[in-house]
Design a protein around this motif. Structure first.
Motif, PDB file in Angstrom:
ATOM      1  N   GLN A  30      34.549  36.869  30.129  1.00 34.23           N
ATOM      2  CA  GLN A  30      33.215  37.457  30.059  1.00 34.23           C
ATOM      3  C   GLN A  30      32.364  37.110  31.276  1.00 34.23           C
ATOM      4  O   GLN A  30      31.340  37.752  31.535  1.00 34.23           O
ATOM      5  N   LEU A  31      32.780  36.090  32.069  1.00 33.65           N
ATOM      6  CA  LEU A  31      32.047  35.721  33.273  1.00 33.65           C
ATOM      7  C   LEU A  31      32.560  36.453  34.508  1.00 33.65           C
ATOM      8  O   LEU A  31      32.054  36.259  35.598  1.00 33.65           O
ATOM      9  N   GLY A  32      33.580  37.280  34.328  1.00 34.66           N
ATOM     10  CA  GLY A  32      34.155  37.996  35.453  1.00 34.66           C
ATOM     11  C   GLY A  32      35.213  37.208  36.188  1.00 34.66           C
ATOM     12  O   GLY A  32      35.668  37.615  37.258  1.00 34.66           O
ATOM     13  N   ASN A  33      35.635  36.067  35.636  1.00 31.08           N
ATOM     14  CA  ASN A  33      36.683  35.267  36.260  1.00 31.08           C
ATOM     15  C   ASN A  33      38.057  35.813  35.892  1.00 31.08           C
ATOM     16  O   ASN A  33      38.287  36.226  34.754  1.00 31.08           O
ATOM     17  N   THR A  34      38.974  35.800  36.865  1.00 30.46           N
ATOM     18  CA  THR A  34      40.322  36.287  36.612  1.00 30.46           C
ATOM     19  C   THR A  34      41.091  35.289  35.760  1.00 30.46           C
ATOM     20  O   THR A  34      41.261  34.138  36.141  1.00 30.46           O
ATOM     21  N   VAL A  35      41.549  35.721  34.599  1.00 31.32           N
ATOM     22  CA  VAL A  35      42.365  34.894  33.715  1.00 31.32           C
ATOM     23  C   VAL A  35      43.825  34.948  34.162  1.00 31.32           C
ATOM     24  O   VAL A  35      44.485  33.928  34.297  1.00 31.32           O
ATOM     25  N   THR A  36      44.319  36.139  34.378  1.00 26.42           N
ATOM     26  CA  THR A  36      45.679  36.307  34.870  1.00 26.42           C
ATOM     27  C   THR A  36      45.792  37.674  35.535  1.00 26.42           C
ATOM     28  O   THR A  36      45.000  38.583  35.249  1.00 26.42           O
TER      29      THR A  36
END
Length: 389
Positions: free
Chosen positions: A98-104
């Motif tokens: 939800q923060l726009g960080n790449t999970v994978t």
């Protein structure tokens, strides 16, 4: 071939397009977990159709996997073709929190040919379902699909050669520059090792290095700087990221460390690298280290990772560690480790958070029982530290 059963969910169309002969574009698919959590194994939801390069596509996502044999342990993700013109493409998927960080993210290794409507390619094991759910906060996640059209047969004019632009090799070139030491104008002494680097590259990537080398923190135009409280291999990994935007290979990162298995050693190195990334304000590296640590949590390492997350204010990593540590089996295995003793000494307030997470009213008695081996009461330690405050 995945089953073709489907559950439809409506999402907003947010496509970016381009109409050049060789083109690329991306499509963002925002979604809410509450809308798709009831979709069973072998069922999928589809995005609206989107256009890239004048061709239509859509995303198929199986929230609990497309194959029954996987028992719902994976999320499957596919790019589906909705046009009739034969086309060759490469593609990739990224999952964002939800923060726009790449999970994978995964990128196709080869060029794939889509010849007809309904053809699809992708990954049946894009991400583990448990890992997927860990990154969902406030019911939100987002999938980004990138498509690069390599040879759009039938779209180009006859007999016109297609010019293929290769991917950027800038990270590789900068990595070679670091290794060659050519033009280096700054030297770092870390333990008994010496590293050579380039001030402009360091300042461009790290605001801390920028202040140290060009700002008010610079020391008489020093060309040699000693780095304290850091292992040479960790500083080497730090420089590798600064120049290449990637992590050092695991085998190289753990070489020379004896007495531990490879995974435990890698976790320790990632913990040290995370502290170094925080020290030099390398935000992307901090996220990459946290991702690696969260993927490899074990009862043997969760206590030290939890202490690190608490001391350096990494709330997302802390939440993942607490979720793992507060299951009964993991908790009792964790309490027998040296890392747990360090955790209760350095972060006694964590005991209260674990108690609240577990909702176990007999936590104090359990803590006293566990403490007999090392001669003190964990609860008394917690109360003592609290009273000092």
């Amino acid at each position: 071939m995945p089953p073709r059963r489907t559950t439809h969910t409506d999402f907003t169309d947010q496509a970016s397009t381009s109409l050049t002969e060789i083109t690329s574009g991306s499509y963002r698919l925002p979604a809410r977990f509450s809308q798709i959590k009831g979709i069973g194994i072998g069922n999928f939801f589809m995005s609206p159709k989107f256009t890239i390069g004048g061709l239509e596509w859509y995303i198929k996502c199986y929230p609990k996997g497309c194959y029954a044999n996987d028992k719902g342990k994976y999320v499957s993700l596919y790019l589906s073709y909705a046009s009739e013109t034969e086309v060759c493409v490469t593609f990739e998927f990224c999952l964002l929190d939800q923060l726009g960080n790449t999970v994978t993210s995964l990128r196709s290794r080869n060029t794939h040919t889509f010849r007809r409507h309904g053809k699809y390619r992708g990954w049946s094991k894009f991400i583990k379902r448990d890992d997927f759910e860990k990154y969902i906060r406030d019911d939100h996640f987002e999938i980004i699909c990138g498509v690069t059209i390599i040879s759009p047969k039938g779209l180009a004019e006859p007999n016109r050669s297609l010019i293929v632009v290769p991917p950027s090799d800038l990270p590789e070139q900068l990595g070679q520059l670091l290794g060659s030491k050519e033009g280096a104008d700054i030297t770092f002494v870390v333990g008994e090792d010496i590293f050579y680097a380039h001030k402009l590259v360091l300042a461009l990537r790290s605001p801390v290095f920028k202040a140290e080398l060009f700002g008010s923190m610079k020391e008489n135009h020093a060309e040699k700087i000693s780095i304290e409280d850091m292992e040479p291999i960790v500083f080497k990994a730090l420089l590798h990221f600064i120049y290449t935007d990637s992590l050092l290979e695991g085998k190289e990162l753990t070489s020379g460390v004896d007495g531990l298995d490879a995974q435990a050693t890698l976790t320790i190195m990632m913990q040290h690298l995370l502290v170094a990334a925080d020290r030099y304000a390398l935000e992307r590296l901090k996220l990459m280290c946290q991702e690696e640590l969260s993927k490899n949590i074990s009862a043997a390492t969760v206590a030290t990772t939890l202490a690190l997350a608490e001391q350096h204010n990494f709330p997302q990593l802390k939440a993942i560690c607490l979720e793992f540590a507060t299951t009964q089996d993991n908790y009792f295995q964790m309490t027998s480790t040296d890392g747990y003793k360090h955790l209760i000494l350095s972060c006694p307030s964590i005991l209260k958070e674990i108690e609240e997470k577990q909702s176990i009213t007999t936590f104090a008695e359990q803590a006293d029982d566990i403490s007999h081996d090392h001669g003190f009461s964990l609860l008394k330690l917690f109360l003592c530290n609290s009273s000092k405050k």
